[in-house]
Design a protein around this motif. Structure first.
Motif, PDB file in Angstrom:
ATOM      1  N   ALA A   1       0.832  -1.195   0.000  1.00 52.54           N
ATOM      2  CA  ALA A   1       0.000   0.000   0.000  1.00 52.54           C
ATOM      3  C   ALA A   1       0.865   1.243   0.000  1.00 52.54           C
ATOM      4  O   ALA A   1       1.953   1.250   0.566  1.00 52.54           O
ATOM      5  N   ALA A   2       0.395   2.296  -0.637  1.00 48.09           N
ATOM      6  CA  ALA A   2       1.136   3.562  -0.649  1.00 48.09           C
ATOM      7  C   ALA A   2       1.130   4.165   0.738  1.00 48.09           C
ATOM      8  O   ALA A   2       0.167   4.010   1.492  1.00 48.09           O
ATOM      9  N   PRO A   3       2.230   4.837   1.135  1.00 46.94           N
ATOM     10  CA  PRO A   3       2.276   5.460   2.466  1.00 46.94           C
ATOM     11  C   PRO A   3       1.115   6.413   2.669  1.00 46.94           C
ATOM     12  O   PRO A   3       0.702   7.104   1.739  1.00 46.94           O
ATOM     13  N   GLU A   4       0.580   6.440   3.894  1.00 45.00           N
ATOM     14  CA  GLU A   4      -0.560   7.304   4.189  1.00 45.00           C
ATOM     15  C   GLU A   4      -0.193   8.756   3.939  1.00 45.00           C
ATOM     16  O   GLU A   4       0.875   9.219   4.335  1.00 45.00           O
ATOM     17  N   GLY A   5      -1.082   9.485   3.257  1.00 48.08           N
ATOM     18  CA  GLY A   5      -0.838  10.896   2.977  1.00 48.08           C
ATOM     19  C   GLY A   5      -0.010  11.129   1.738  1.00 48.08           C
ATOM     20  O   GLY A   5       0.298  12.263   1.399  1.00 48.08           O
ATOM     21  N   THR A   6       0.371  10.051   1.026  1.00 50.43           N
ATOM     22  CA  THR A   6       1.187  10.194  -0.177  1.00 50.43           C
ATOM     23  C   THR A   6       0.289  10.176  -1.406  1.00 50.43           C
ATOM     24  O   THR A   6      -0.502   9.247  -1.585  1.00 50.43           O
ATOM     25  N   GLU A   7       0.393  11.205  -2.244  1.00 53.59           N
ATOM     26  CA  GLU A   7      -0.365  11.259  -3.480  1.00 53.59           C
ATOM     27  C   GLU A   7       0.484  10.686  -4.596  1.00 53.59           C
ATOM     28  O   GLU A   7       1.636  11.067  -4.771  1.00 53.59           O
ATOM     29  N   THR A   8      -0.058   9.750  -5.364  1.00 53.09           N
ATOM     30  CA  THR A   8       0.676   9.101  -6.437  1.00 53.09           C
ATOM     31  C   THR A   8       0.164   9.609  -7.782  1.00 53.09           C
ATOM     32  O   THR A   8      -1.033   9.543  -8.053  1.00 53.09           O
ATOM     33  N   PHE A   9       1.073  10.131  -8.593  1.00 56.63           N
ATOM     34  CA  PHE A   9       0.717  10.613  -9.908  1.00 56.63           C
ATOM     35  C   PHE A   9       1.384   9.713 -10.941  1.00 56.63           C
ATOM     36  O   PHE A   9       2.595   9.514 -10.893  1.00 56.63           O
ATOM     37  N   VAL A  10       0.610   9.168 -11.841  1.00 59.24           N
ATOM     38  CA  VAL A  10       1.142   8.276 -12.858  1.00 59.24           C
ATOM     39  C   VAL A  10       1.007   8.941 -14.218  1.00 59.24           C
ATOM     40  O   VAL A  10      -0.090   9.311 -14.627  1.00 59.24           O
ATOM     41  N   LYS A  11       2.114   9.107 -14.912  1.00 58.99           N
ATOM     42  CA  LYS A  11       2.097   9.711 -16.223  1.00 58.99           C
ATOM     43  C   LYS A  11       1.945   8.598 -17.255  1.00 58.99           C
ATOM     44  O   LYS A  11       2.754   7.693 -17.328  1.00 58.99           O
ATOM     45  N   ARG A  12       0.879   8.651 -18.033  1.00 61.96           N
ATOM     46  CA  ARG A  12       0.647   7.600 -19.015  1.00 61.96           C
ATOM     47  C   ARG A  12       1.594   7.738 -20.186  1.00 61.96           C
ATOM     48  O   ARG A  12       2.192   8.780 -20.423  1.00 61.96           O
ATOM     49  N   ALA A  13       1.678   6.654 -20.968  1.00 57.95           N
ATOM     50  CA  ALA A  13       2.518   6.663 -22.160  1.00 57.95           C
ATOM     51  C   ALA A  13       1.835   7.465 -23.261  1.00 57.95           C
ATOM     52  O   ALA A  13       0.621   7.681 -23.251  1.00 57.95           O
ATOM     53  N   ALA A  14       2.629   7.912 -24.230  1.00 55.04           N
ATOM     54  CA  ALA A  14       2.080   8.635 -25.369  1.00 55.04           C
ATOM     55  C   ALA A  14       1.259   7.671 -26.231  1.00 55.04           C
ATOM     56  O   ALA A  14       1.357   6.449 -26.098  1.00 55.04           O
ATOM     57  N   ALA A  15       0.457   8.233 -27.122  1.00 52.83           N
ATOM     58  CA  ALA A  15      -0.443   7.410 -27.931  1.00 52.83           C
ATOM     59  C   ALA A  15       0.302   6.368 -28.755  1.00 52.83           C
ATOM     60  O   ALA A  15      -0.200   5.256 -28.965  1.00 52.83           O
ATOM     61  N   ASP A  16       1.507   6.709 -29.236  1.00 53.85           N
ATOM     62  CA  ASP A  16       2.253   5.755 -30.053  1.00 53.85           C
ATOM     63  C   ASP A  16       3.085   4.797 -29.224  1.00 53.85           C
ATOM     64  O   ASP A  16       3.899   4.044 -29.766  1.00 53.85           O
ATOM     65  N   GLU A  17       2.881   4.786 -27.894  1.00 56.23           N
ATOM     66  CA  GLU A  17       3.625   3.876 -27.029  1.00 56.23           C
ATOM     67  C   GLU A  17       2.720   3.030 -26.137  1.00 56.23           C
ATOM     68  O   GLU A  17       3.211   2.240 -25.328  1.00 56.23           O
ATOM     69  N   ILE A  18       1.407   3.175 -26.262  1.00 55.03           N
ATOM     70  CA  ILE A  18       0.518   2.406 -25.390  1.00 55.03           C
ATOM     71  C   ILE A  18       0.402   0.952 -25.835  1.00 55.03           C
ATOM     72  O   ILE A  18       0.084   0.078 -25.029  1.00 55.03           O
TER      73      ILE A  18
END
Length: 254
Positions: A81-98
């Protein structure tokens, strides 16, 4: 080192020469010792200040955004589990890399702006040579959509949910202006190669020139493109490009 009482005793004794002034000499002794005391106090203050600076540095490091490696370590330390109070931001891949060679095809999902990208290719096409078609961007929302996209969509050839080929090579940096009222659409030229790529091709700078052709059979084609909304439009909660996709369409290669 003699104490003050020792000094007073010596100065007040009958053997003390010239009747020395005990109070004056003790005061001067205190003055000579003062710089040492001040120096010791300064070192102590610096030590405390150093501890304070170190503490600030540690706090600053703890407040920095977490990288992928630190998130993985934190997940291990916290049982996944992510540490409490930690916000996780996930950057998706570009359209030509998905969609990558030999990997699963990414599922289609609605874009934030309400756009959809559909492909149109012949129902049947020869196995050898490039297969040409088109991709249509449609505004399925109830509001006007404005912004820009890349000059061409990323096309994926797949079979049974596995990527066989996807758009690759030099990226055209030119952009297409999007200004669509509800229900309006615009069209892009599109094409794909009926060949099979592998993991090594995505790891290299370019695909191999002698990729093996796919055998005759039933396949699917899909498209994806990145959309940059105009600043005047409503923005996503997490800033970034809006990924526009659409359904996979069947095609027969013969």
């Amino acid at each position: 080192m003699p104490t003050e009482s020792d000094l007073r005793g010596m100065f007040e004794s009958a053997d003390a020469p010239n009747a020395l002034d005990a109070d004056r000499i003790i005061a001067r002794s205190r003055m000579r010792r003062l710089p040492r005391v001040v120096g010791a106090a300064t070192i102590g203050t610096l030590a405390i200040a150093g501890f304070g600076v170190l503490g600030v540095q540690i706090l600053s490091m703890q407040q920095q955004p977490m990288t992928a490696s630190t998130l993985d370590q934190s997940a291990e330390d916290s049982g996944g589990a992510a540490p409490e109070g930690t916000e996780t931001f996930v950057k998706r891949a570009a359209a030509d890399e998905i969609n990558l060679c030999a990997g699963p095809v990414a599922e289609s999902f609605p874009s934030f702006a309400g756009l959809q990208l559909d492909v149109a290719f012949p129902e049947a096409a020869p196995v050898g040579g490039t297969v040409a078609g088109a991709a249509t961007l449609t505004n399925t929302s109830a509001a006007r959509v404005t912004g820009t996209t890349a000059s061409r969509p990323a096309i994926t050839l797949s079979q049974n949910g596995i990527v066989l080929w996807h758009s690759n090579g030099p990226v055209d940096s030119s952009a297409v202006v999007v200004d669509l009222e509800p229900g309006e659409s615009l069209q892009y030229a599109a094409s794909f190669e009926p060949v099979r790529c592998d993991v090594e091709d995505d790891l290299a700078e370019a695909f191999r020139v002698d990729l093996p052709p796919v055998p005759a059979g039933q396949y699917e084609v899909s498209a994806a493109i990145d959309f940059t909304p105009d600043p005047s439009m409503p923005q996503q909660e997490i800033p970034g490009l809006d990924l526009v996709t659409g359904p996979r369409e069947p095609i027969t290669l013969q």
